[in-house]
Enzyme design. Structure first.
Site, PDB file in Angstrom:
ATOM      1  N   LYS A  28      -0.502 -12.597  -4.990  1.00 37.43           N
ATOM      2  CA  LYS A  28      -1.245 -11.468  -5.507  1.00 37.43           C
ATOM      3  C   LYS A  28      -0.313 -10.255  -5.529  1.00 37.43           C
ATOM      4  O   LYS A  28       0.641 -10.222  -4.769  1.00 37.43           O
ATOM      5  CB  LYS A  28      -2.470 -11.216  -4.640  1.00 37.43           C
ATOM      6  CG  LYS A  28      -2.164 -10.439  -3.350  1.00 37.43           C
ATOM      7  CD  LYS A  28      -3.400  -9.852  -2.750  1.00 37.43           C
ATOM      8  CE  LYS A  28      -3.067  -9.150  -1.458  1.00 37.43           C
ATOM      9  NZ  LYS A  28      -3.201  -7.758  -1.423  1.00 37.43           N
ATOM     10  N   HIS A  33      -3.785 -14.778   0.866  1.00 34.81           N
ATOM     11  CA  HIS A  33      -3.606 -15.356   2.207  1.00 34.81           C
ATOM     12  C   HIS A  33      -4.850 -15.232   3.067  1.00 34.81           C
ATOM     13  O   HIS A  33      -4.999 -15.949   4.043  1.00 34.81           O
ATOM     14  CB  HIS A  33      -2.396 -14.718   2.900  1.00 34.81           C
ATOM     15  CG  HIS A  33      -2.594 -13.294   3.252  1.00 34.81           C
ATOM     16  ND1 HIS A  33      -3.066 -12.913   4.469  1.00 34.81           N
ATOM     17  CD2 HIS A  33      -2.435 -12.164   2.549  1.00 34.81           C
ATOM     18  CE1 HIS A  33      -3.161 -11.601   4.510  1.00 34.81           C
ATOM     19  NE2 HIS A  33      -2.790 -11.120   3.355  1.00 34.81           N
ATOM     20  N   ASP A  85      -5.660  -3.196  -3.723  1.00 31.61           N
ATOM     21  CA  ASP A  85      -5.046  -3.851  -2.569  1.00 31.61           C
ATOM     22  C   ASP A  85      -6.042  -4.751  -1.838  1.00 31.61           C
ATOM     23  O   ASP A  85      -5.673  -5.833  -1.385  1.00 31.61           O
ATOM     24  CB  ASP A  85      -4.496  -2.781  -1.616  1.00 31.61           C
ATOM     25  CG  ASP A  85      -3.589  -3.367  -0.552  1.00 31.61           C
ATOM     26  OD1 ASP A  85      -2.877  -4.330  -0.866  1.00 31.61           O
ATOM     27  OD2 ASP A  85      -3.607  -2.868   0.581  1.00 31.61           O
ATOM     28  N   HIS A 140      -9.416  -9.509  -1.428  1.00 28.96           N
ATOM     29  CA  HIS A 140      -9.977  -9.928  -0.139  1.00 28.96           C
ATOM     30  C   HIS A 140     -11.487  -9.737  -0.081  1.00 28.96           C
ATOM     31  O   HIS A 140     -12.235 -10.644   0.275  1.00 28.96           O
ATOM     32  CB  HIS A 140      -9.352  -9.134   1.007  1.00 28.96           C
ATOM     33  CG  HIS A 140      -7.869  -9.288   1.111  1.00 28.96           C
ATOM     34  ND1 HIS A 140      -7.218 -10.379   0.620  1.00 28.96           N
ATOM     35  CD2 HIS A 140      -6.935  -8.487   1.648  1.00 28.96           C
ATOM     36  CE1 HIS A 140      -5.925 -10.244   0.853  1.00 28.96           C
ATOM     37  NE2 HIS A 140      -5.723  -9.097   1.475  1.00 28.96           N
ATOM     38  N   LYS A 142      -7.720   2.526   5.099  1.00 28.36           N
ATOM     39  CA  LYS A 142      -6.570   2.631   5.999  1.00 28.36           C
ATOM     40  C   LYS A 142      -6.808   3.764   6.978  1.00 28.36           C
ATOM     41  O   LYS A 142      -7.562   4.690   6.701  1.00 28.36           O
ATOM     42  CB  LYS A 142      -5.311   2.921   5.185  1.00 28.36           C
ATOM     43  CG  LYS A 142      -4.763   1.674   4.515  1.00 28.36           C
ATOM     44  CD  LYS A 142      -3.349   1.874   4.044  1.00 28.36           C
ATOM     45  CE  LYS A 142      -2.760   0.599   3.479  1.00 28.36           C
ATOM     46  NZ  LYS A 142      -2.496  -0.439   4.495  1.00 28.36           N
TER      47      LYS A 142
END
Lengths: 473, 551
Positions: free
Chosen positions: B210, B240, B297, B302, B402
């Site tokens: 990715k 992952h 991201d 995810h 974050k």
């Protein structure tokens, strides 16, 4: 009183915690945690007679950060009822909770800690106090991948007066950064006389209900005695190490196969051979090698012996026989008759020529496959400095369409090596990095897996059938 | 004729799916998956000795061609994972790793560099014996990624290795390069015929990291470039997260337990919250993050993957496409947002200076390589609706950020309140039940239910029932990359993202990116480092009477 002592210690722990993190101040209570548990038996012996001494132990050292297990609770008991009370107190007593909470909250605000792990009961039976201590120390290192309650039972002096004493402990650890602290309980119980012969009666009330029970019996299991039958009867899983049995071990192997029909059995001797199995299997991953599995002519296993007089009966044969059992069960081969001592007499000529001690006789037998196929089995002693009974080499010989394949697997401490020859020309040579597993690693694996292992079970069945006296003799 | 009769394993010894008495563990799921796996044509016959072993089938001999071999990803993840697989004997002896890169390097220099990366990043210490045998399997091929002749040379080198190393013409191309290089490499591989699978042996697979594009159009374009050269069955898009033990356990949890699936729908579930919180900042990847942001991201991949796994219908089998079909169905049941929905249901944020874990940390705009007036989002919270029979009307709240107070990935399913307040005299009403699946750290499952407070009165308090992975199983789980690389070598694509899945996920987040591009963020930075995100994110849930679960 004992409870007051614990409360005091809790109070002492708090200011230590609220000051700068981590430093264990002078106020750290007595019995500061040690990574390696001290000898439990000594402390059990030192416990004051008659009354239960209770201590909750707290220290900021190591808590909240991953590290070795820490002793968090320590108490003594003189009766089974006292042990029960003590176990209950670890988790419900306000003072114990206060200690744990004080330690925890300072380290990780807002974090709930000290979960009792809930996986299974582990009962270890040790014939001698030194085995009991070793076992207790090993199990303590397993906290975190660990049964919720462990009982180490040390029966002694069966003919003396009946007595009982126990030590109750909780070990806690943080297995990884940021994870909750998990705790497990260890009951170290010694019993003499009549009590020692009825250990199942000690164990039954102390099991965490609804969780499976694993009984780990290091060394010789006295199958057929009241003690063994009762404890095995309590178990969902029996964990033994056939390679540690006395004599050639084959009598116990037969009994074990019977036990395995009702109880799940883990034998470290089979589990330890996983690296051999992988290595042997890997030789037949190649499409050009695989067809040879259907036309095996001979399987020979060489094992270590010290040699000399008496070695023949004293060398444990469980491991080499398991290799044969596994191969036979995978390949659909059945024992044709029994695996027997070679008829050859110990050769004096051999001894005198080489100067080495006589290795004694090996075993020979035949396995039968489909369509009248027969595979010769040779289990051969070789004088070697490695511990007697260890497998040195497994060799498979196959013939197919006029070509011969020989596969040889040899094992050392860290490496298993696979080599193959087609008509004498080497076609494969690969080392496998597979260190020998430690006892504690095997134990962890056994209690984690939970499921039965059909491959190990089939290997045990065939191995036992191969050494069971039938029509021969 | 004349073929020897093949021996058969002892009856009942081979694990079968019918063995329903086996406790459902991740390992059991893996065994089930291994069984459901399609065998490639090249391996017509099974090795009976492998039954019941750790790995029932070893990957075929193969060359692992690593593009971007000197890059960060290769160093930190891919090579250590390969070493780990080699060390634990999960790779065939004929395995070969070929690093392909622009730099002129000798094999020895490349090996030394790989050794350093293994020593620095492997989860177990490097052992000399294992390394020295692995090292012999490593080669380097200088390849100019833009030059067709370079790929011809690569093809020649690989053919030569087939002859000398017995790698049987199987190739796995692993693109660990920046995404900008993907198209050129894929075209180059195609130009040299490196995609052609040879009949009767010799597979070719390509693993793509990715991000799979930057938005819908670029994802479609990338898939088209890939599709020109490789068939979809040859393509393994790696995310992952899907290799993590707990994510795989999510499937076991949902479909291996009888008591959860019946209440896993709109009748019982009030809403679902999925959180991917990071406490770290940029860790030296400022330039990368400026281009990326939280949506690209985390949200697009995810979070969408986790959403799909939580919400999907049970697949019929463990076959790769059965699982991925169900995931795509969920994503298709989500309506892409229009401008008004984006304004109402998506919140963006960027952190300013603050305090984290007792230390001051700089704001995003003060980080190195970041524009002092950057508009890149470091936080996103969104409310998605799945319009299907099972989930209509159940909000799915997703958030990622974050510099949040702690690192945590978690799925929380909140159930509906009891219909009737029976305990009227209780000081507080019973809180609704909640089921939390923690993915990292501290993997585990937590169920909250109501209990009576001991005493004469009738007070009700919520209590937690907590299962921690670490306390029940060995803590030594394989790294996600190990799991996924092994799967790719074995030809099992179930944990990889399919083209339509990646495109659909982009279709869902692209409107958000477009709407934001049109209107600059009003008030960045709008949350302090070390806080749980902007106030608007809390308001997003409060409007519907919910609030974020405190983690």
């Amino acid at each position: 009183m004992a409870a007051d002592l614990a409360a005091e210690q809790a109070a002492a722990a708090e200011p230590a915690g609220s000051s700068e993190a981590g430093t264990s101040e002078a106020g750290t209570p007595a019995g500061a945690p040690t990574a390696a548990p001290p000898t439990v038996a000594e402390q059990a012996a030192a416990a004051p007679a008659g009354s239960a001494g209770v201590r909750a132990i707290a220290s900021l050292e190591g808590s909240g950060a991953p590290g070795p297990p820490i002793l968090r609770w320590d108490g003594a008991a003189r009766t089974v009822a006292e042990v029960e009370a003590e176990l209950a107190r670890i988790w419900v007593s306000p003072e114990a909770r206060a200690v744990v909470a004080a330690v925890a909250n300072e380290e990780q605000p807002g974090r709930i800690v000290a979960a009792r792990s809930s996986v299974l009961n582990l009962v270890a039976v040790a014939r001698r106090p030194e085995i009991g201590q070793r076992v207790a120390a090993e199990i303590a290192t397993l906290t975190g991948r660990h049964p919720s309650r462990t009982m180490v039972l040390v029966p002694s002096d069966p003919d003396g007066p009946a007595w009982f004493r126990a030590r109750v402990r909780a070990y806690c650890m943080v297995s990884r950064e940021g994870s909750a602290e998990t705790c497990s309980e260890l009951v170290y119980a010694e019993a003499g006389g009549e009590t020692g012969r009825h250990l199942a009666a000690v164990v039954a009330p102390l099991l965490v209900h609804d969780l499976p029970v694993a009984v780990w019996w290091p060394g010789d299991v006295p199958f057929g005695t009241r003690l063994a039958d009762d404890l095995v009867g309590l178990a969902d899983r029996l964990i033994v190490d056939g390679s540690s049995w006395s004599g050639d071990g084959l009598d116990r192997l037969r009994v074990l196969a019977g036990v395995a029909r009702t109880v799940q059995v883990t034998d470290f001797a089979i589990a330890r051979q996983a690296r051999w199995r992988e290595a042997i299997a890997s030789a037949f991953d190649r499409p050009d090698m695989l067809p040879y599995l259907g036309s095996l002519r001979r399987i020979s296993v060489a094992f270590a012996t010290l040699g000399g007089p008496g070695a023949e009966v004293a060398t444990n044969l469980v491991r080499p026989v398991y290799h044969v059992g596994w191969l036979a069960s995978r390949l659909g081969l059945r024992p044709a008759g029994r695996l027997r001592r070679e008829t050859r007499k110990p050769s004096a000529r051999h001894a005198s020529r080489s100067g080495a001690p006589d290795p004694g006789r090996g075993l020979r037998g035949t396995l039968a496959g489909d369509r009248g196929r027969a595979v010769d089995i040779v289990v051969r002693p070789v004088v070697s400095p490695v511990p007697p009974g260890s497998t040195l080499r497994v060799e498979l010989l196959a013939e197919r369409r006029g070509r011969e394949l020989r596969v040889e697997v040899t094992g050392e401490a860290e490496v298993v090596r696979v080599r193959a020859w087609h008509d004498g020309i080497e076609t494969l040579d690969r080392p496998y990095f597979a260190p020998r597993q430690t006892e504690i690693g095997l134990l962890a694996e056994a209690i984690e897996s939970g499921a039965s292992d059909p491959v190990a079970h089939a290997a045990l069945e065939v191995a036992a059938a191969f050494v069971t006296p039938g029509e021969q003799r | 004729m004349g073929d020897d009769p093949r021996s058969k394993p002892a009856s009942g010894a081979r694990p079968s799916r019918a063995a329903s008495d086996r406790p459902l563990t991740a390992r059991a799921a893996r065994l089930a998956r291994l069984e459901g796996r399609r065998r490639p044509a090249s391996r017509a016959q099974d090795n009976p000795l492998r039954h019941g072993l750790r790995l029932e089938r070893l990957p075929d001999p193969a060359i692992f061609v690593l593009f971007g071999a000197t890059g960060d990803l290769a160093h930190r993840k891919v090579v250590p994972a390969l070493y780990q697989l080699w060390r634990t004997n999960l790779l065939p002896p004929e395995f070969v790793l070929v690093g392909a890169g622009r730099r002129p390097l000798e094999d020895a220099a490349f090996r030394a560099a790989m050794r350093r990366s293994v020593a620095d990043h492997s989860r177990t210490p490097l052992t000399e014996a294992a390394w020295s045998s692995f090292e012999q399997r490593i080669h380097y091929q200088r390849t100019d990624l833009a030059d067709p002749a370079g790929y011809e040379a690569l093809a020649g080198a690989l053919d030569e290795l087939d002859r000398t190393q017995g790698t049987a013409a199987n190739r796995l191309f692993y693109l660990a390069t920046p995404p900008s290089a993907f198209a050129a490499i894929i075209a180059g591989l195609g130009g040299a015929g490196l995609d052609h699978e040879i009949h009767g042996g010799g597979w070719r697979r390509i693993v793509i990291e990715k991000p799979f594009g930057r938005d819908t159009m670029s994802a479609i374009r990338l898939n088209r470039e890939v599709g020109k050269v490789f068939r979809e069955s040859q393509v393994y898009r790696i995310d992952h997260y899907l290799g993590k033990e707990t994510v795989r356990n999510l499937l076991v949890f949902r479909f291996g337990n009888g008591i959860f699936e019946p209440i896993w729908d709109r009748r019982y579930v009030d809403h679902v919250q999925i959180t991917v919180a990071e406490s770290i900042g940029l860790e030296g990847r400022g330039a990368f993050y400026e281009e990326t942001g939280a949506v690209r991201d985390i949200l697009q991949n995810h979070l969408m993957q986790l959403l799909a796994l939580v919400a999907m219908e049970p697949p019929a089998t463990w076959a790769a496409d059965a699982l991925r079909d169900e995931k795509v169905k969920v994503l298709r049941a989500i309506e892409p947002m229009g401008r008004p929905e984006v304004a109402a249901r998506v919140v963006r944020g960027q952190y300013g200076p603050g305090w984290l874990a007792g230390a001051p940390v700089p704001g995003y705009r003060q980080e190195p390589e970041v524009h002092p007036e950057s508009e890149t989002e470091t936080y996103v919270a969104a409310h998605f609706e799945i319009d299907d029979w099972r989930w209509t009307g159940v909000p799915f709240y997703l958030r990622a950020g974050k510099r949040l107070p702690r690192r945590a990935t978690e799925i929380a399913v909140r159930f509906r309140s009891v219909p009737h307040a029976l305990f009227k005299n209780a000081e507080i009403d019973p809180e609704p039940n909640m089921l939390a699946l923690r993915i990292q750290p501290d993997e585990g499952i937590l169920l909250r239910f109501a209990a009576k407070v001991p005493g004469l009165g009738l007070d009700v308090r919520p209590v937690n029932m907590d299962f921690t992975y670490g306390s029940s199983f060995s803590v030594d789980s394989p790294d996600a990359y190990e799991t996924l690389i092994l799967d790719a070598l074995l030809g099992d694509a179930s944990l990889f993202t399919r083209a339509d899945e990646a495109e659909r996920a982009w279709e869902l987040v692209t409107p958000i990116l477009e709407a934001w591009a049109e209107s600059p963020p009003p008030d960045f930075p709008n949350y302090e480092a070390g806080s749980w995100g902007p106030a608007e994110a809390d308001a997003l849930l409060e409007r519907e009477g919910n609030r974020w679960r405190r983690i």
